[in-house]
Scaffold this motif. Sequence first.
Motif: not given
Length: 280
Positions: A82-83, A87-88, A91-94, A131-132
């Motif tokens: 999950f973490m 975090n991905y 990063a995608v929507f940073d 995403i999770c």
Amino acid sequence: MKLESGKEIPSPSNEIRNSLTAQPTSSVIRPFSAIELFPYTRLIFKEDGRTLVDMSPIEAAINEILNSSHASPVMPGIKLTFMQQLNYGFAVFDNEFKPKEPITVTNKLDQHVLLKYHEKFMLVLAKILMICDQFATLDFNDKLYLFKNSWHIFYLIERHYTSIEYFGRAKEDLRVFINDQIAVDYNDDNEFHIKGVNQKLFNRNRQLWLPFRDKFVKNLIIPMKDLQITQYELAFLLSHILWNVQNSEGLSEETIKIAKQVTEQTAMELHNYFFVFLFA
């Protein structure tokens, strides 16, 4: 609707679009003098000076995002925790959270500007959570419950985190972003005003805001500056807020079980993260 990162946010259905342009039928919100449309939310300006907010379109848009029973694919064939997936997602929507120059610091705010950013934040956060796997595969009602319980708490934490990253860690600097271009200064509360709100009424209620501001400084800004938290640790805070289901009524037993499993796994990952960080 497209995000700046190029990722698509589902557009509302025709039914939702029609509701935005249709005249309201409830006697509660009539008569009105004007309607302002955001991408989803509808503001209704009444003749007596009050502003009402119809949140049903943004709720419907979020429902569309959460309605899938499958997570958005990250790396097919690779099992992520999950973490790692969370975090991905960050990063995608940073780019959606980063400040966009030029930056304006003002204590004369427009509540409509704040509402627009709330829309954007909720939609992006819903996309990140989907995403999770552990979240996406939950029962829809449980997903909606967890989302509603956590989004605004995390909004406050994320805005203070982003402000510290941009303005620096000086203890006396209390500038805080309310969206990606406008910040307020907690040090300058005397001139604080919200556009469209009666000044006398606002001044009378301002004393109710000051304790919240002081708690934000004491419990968020100062500790976050002292600890110099990272984006990974920020994601951990979201995970903890999201899956904190103690005393939550209405959730299924399966969701409570998954919440416990994810919380234990996330705690172990954070322990390993600090171990590597300290001895690297």
